[in-house]
Design an enzyme around this catalytic site. Structure first.
Site, short mmCIF file in Angstrom:
data_model
loop_
_atom_site.label_atom_id
_atom_site.label_comp_id
_atom_site.label_asym_id
_atom_site.label_seq_id
_atom_site.Cartn_x
_atom_site.Cartn_y
_atom_site.Cartn_z
N ASN A 1 0.76 -0.89 0.09
CA ASN A 1 0.04 -0.08 -0.04
C ASN A 1 0.84 1.20 -0.01
O ASN A 1 2.11 1.12 0.13
CB ASN A 1 -0.94 -0.10 1.15
CG ASN A 1 -0.17 0.14 2.53
OD1 ASN A 1 0.64 1.08 2.66
ND2 ASN A 1 -0.40 -0.99 3.24
N GLY B 1 -2.57 -9.81 3.99
CA GLY B 1 -2.12 -10.41 2.70
C GLY B 1 -0.64 -10.76 2.11
O GLY B 1 -0.08 -10.95 3.21
N VAL B 2 -0.51 -10.58 0.94
CA VAL B 2 0.99 -11.00 0.65
C VAL B 2 1.96 -9.76 1.12
O VAL B 2 3.05 -10.17 1.53
CB VAL B 2 1.01 -10.84 -1.03
CG1 VAL B 2 1.01 -9.57 -1.56
CG2 VAL B 2 2.35 -11.59 -1.39
N ASP B 3 1.31 -8.68 1.50
CA ASP B 3 2.34 -7.53 2.04
C ASP B 3 2.61 -8.31 3.43
O ASP B 3 3.79 -8.01 3.88
CB ASP B 3 1.50 -6.59 2.15
CG ASP B 3 2.34 -5.11 2.50
OD1 ASP B 3 1.66 -3.93 2.65
OD2 ASP B 3 3.46 -5.05 2.44
N THR C 1 -6.21 -8.13 -6.51
CA THR C 1 -7.34 -9.10 -6.47
C THR C 1 -7.72 -9.56 -5.17
O THR C 1 -8.66 -10.49 -5.05
CB THR C 1 -6.87 -10.33 -7.34
OG1 THR C 1 -5.96 -11.27 -6.79
CG2 THR C 1 -6.48 -9.73 -8.67
N GLY C 2 -7.00 -8.93 -3.98
CA GLY C 2 -7.48 -9.52 -2.61
C GLY C 2 -8.12 -8.45 -2.11
O GLY C 2 -9.28 -7.97 -2.40
N1 APR Z 1 1.62 -15.54 -1.61
C1 APR Z 1 1.20 -15.44 -2.79
N2 APR Z 1 -0.04 -14.67 -2.83
C2 APR Z 1 -0.80 -14.20 -1.78
C3 APR Z 1 -0.21 -14.72 -0.55
C4 APR Z 1 0.97 -15.15 -0.44
N3 APR Z 1 1.65 -15.75 0.64
N4 APR Z 1 -1.01 -14.14 0.49
C5 APR Z 1 -2.01 -13.31 -0.33
N5 APR Z 1 -1.75 -13.45 -1.46
C6 APR Z 1 -2.69 -13.26 -2.72
C7 APR Z 1 -4.08 -13.39 -2.50
O1 APR Z 1 -5.01 -14.30 -2.45
C8 APR Z 1 -4.59 -12.26 -3.49
O2 APR Z 1 -4.93 -13.05 -4.72
O3 APR Z 1 -2.30 -12.11 -3.04
C9 APR Z 1 -3.29 -11.37 -4.04
C10 APR Z 1 -3.39 -9.98 -3.53
O4 APR Z 1 -4.14 -9.66 -2.17
P1 APR Z 1 -3.68 -8.71 -1.30
O5 APR Z 1 -2.51 -9.25 -0.65
O6 APR Z 1 -4.76 -8.80 -0.33
O7 APR Z 1 -3.33 -7.55 -2.13
P2 APR Z 1 -4.29 -6.35 -2.70
O8 APR Z 1 -5.53 -7.03 -2.94
O9 APR Z 1 -3.22 -5.84 -3.90
O10 APR Z 1 -4.57 -5.31 -1.57
C11 APR Z 1 -3.30 -4.65 -1.16
O11 APR Z 1 -3.68 -5.16 1.23
O12 APR Z 1 -2.15 -6.44 2.47
C12 APR Z 1 -2.91 -5.19 2.24
O13 APR Z 1 -1.07 -3.47 2.61
C13 APR Z 1 -1.81 -4.34 1.65
O14 APR Z 1 -3.07 -2.20 1.64
C14 APR Z 1 -2.54 -3.11 0.92
C15 APR Z 1 -3.65 -4.22 0.33
#
Ligand code: APR
Length: 174
Positions: A25, A33-35, A123-124
Site C-alpha cells: 500500500n 495479505g501478501v504484504d 485481487t485481494g
Molecule cells: N503468496 C502469494 N499470494 C498471496 C499470498 C502469499 N503468501 N497471500 C495473499 N496472496 C494473494 C491473495 O490471495 C490475492 O490473490 O495476493 C493477492 C493480492 O491480495 P492482497 O495481498 O490482499 O493485495 P491487494 O489486493 O493488492 O491489496 C493490497 O492489502 O495487504 C494489504 O498492505 C496491503 O493495503 C494493501 C492491500
C-alpha cells in the site's frame, strides 16, 4: 514469450527467485495479505529500507514501484508496487494495474533481475475482478518480455485456486 511465464499455485515467499513483487500500500509500512507475509517472513530489514524510502520520497503512489533488499526471503530483492483499489472500473484502475506490472519489470531490468515472481496484484483486499486483472497482467508481462531478454522467467504465484485456474486457462490463449 509464454514459455518464460510460469503459473504457480502456492505461497510467493516460498519460491526462490531474484525478485519477489509485493502488493503493497502507499504507506510502504506493511499490511495483510501478501504484504503481511513478505514483511513477516522477510523481517525488519525490508521495513527499515521502506522507511528510508518514505523519508526520501514519502510513500509510493498507486501504479508505481520501489525496490528493497529481501531480508530473510529466498530472493535478492523485493519490488513493492501499489495496486489500484477496484472502484467500479471508471477510475483508471486498468491503466494503474498495468503500470504496476510495467514499473515492477522496469525496476527488475534496471537491477539485472533474471527471475521474478508476481502475486495477483489488487485481487485481494483491493477487490479487482480476478479475470480482468489476469488479462491485464498476462498481456503486460508478455509485451514487456517480447522487448527484453534480461528476464528469463516470470512466475505468477497464485495463492488462491480461483486465480490459479483463471491464469492456467488464460495463458493457453496467449
Ligand atoms: N503468496 C502469494 N499470494 C498471496 C499470498 C502469499 N503468501 N497471500 C495473499 N496472496 C494473494 C491473495 O490471495 C490475492 O490473490 O495476493 C493477492 C493480492 O491480495 P492482497 O495481498 O490482499 O493485495 P491487494 O489486493 O493488492 O491489496 C493490497 O492489502 O495487504 C494489504 O498492505 C496491503 O493495503 C494493501 C492491500
Amino acid at each position: 514469450m509464454k514459455n518464460r511465464i510460469n503459473i504457480i499455485h502456492g505461497d510467493i515467499t516460498k519460491v526462490a527467485v531474484d525478485a519477489i513483487v509485493n502488493a503493497a500500500n502507499s504507506s510502504l509500512l506493511g499490511g495483510s495479505g501478501v504484504d503481511g507475509a513478505i514483511h513477516r517472513i522477510g523481517g525488519k530489514q525490508i521495513l527499515e529500507e521502506c522507511q528510508k524510502i518514505r523519508a526520501k520520497q514519502g510513500g509510493c503512489s498507486v501504479g508505481n514501484a520501489v525496490i528493497t533488499r529481501a531480508g530473510n526471503l529466498p530472493a535478492r530483492y523485493v519490488i513493492h508496487t501499489v495496486g489500484p483499489r477496484w472502484g467500479g472500473g471508471k477510475q483508471n484502475e486498468a491503466e494503474l494495474l498495468r503500470y504496476c506490472y510495467l514499473n515492477s519489470l522496469t525496476l527488475a531490468y534496471d537491477n539485472n533481475v533474471s527471475t521474478i515472481s508476481f502475486p495477483n496484484i489488487s485481487t485481494g483486499v483491493y477487490k479487482f475482478p480476478k479475470e480482468y486483472a489476469a488479462e491485464i497482467a498476462l498481456q503486460t508481462i508478455n509485451e514487456s518480455l517480447s522487448n527484453d531478454s534480461t528476464i528469463k522467467q516470470v512466475n505468477i504465484v497464485c495463492y488462491d485456486i480461483d486465480n490459479y485456474n483463471i491464469y492456467n486457462k488464460m495463458i493457453q490463449n496467449l
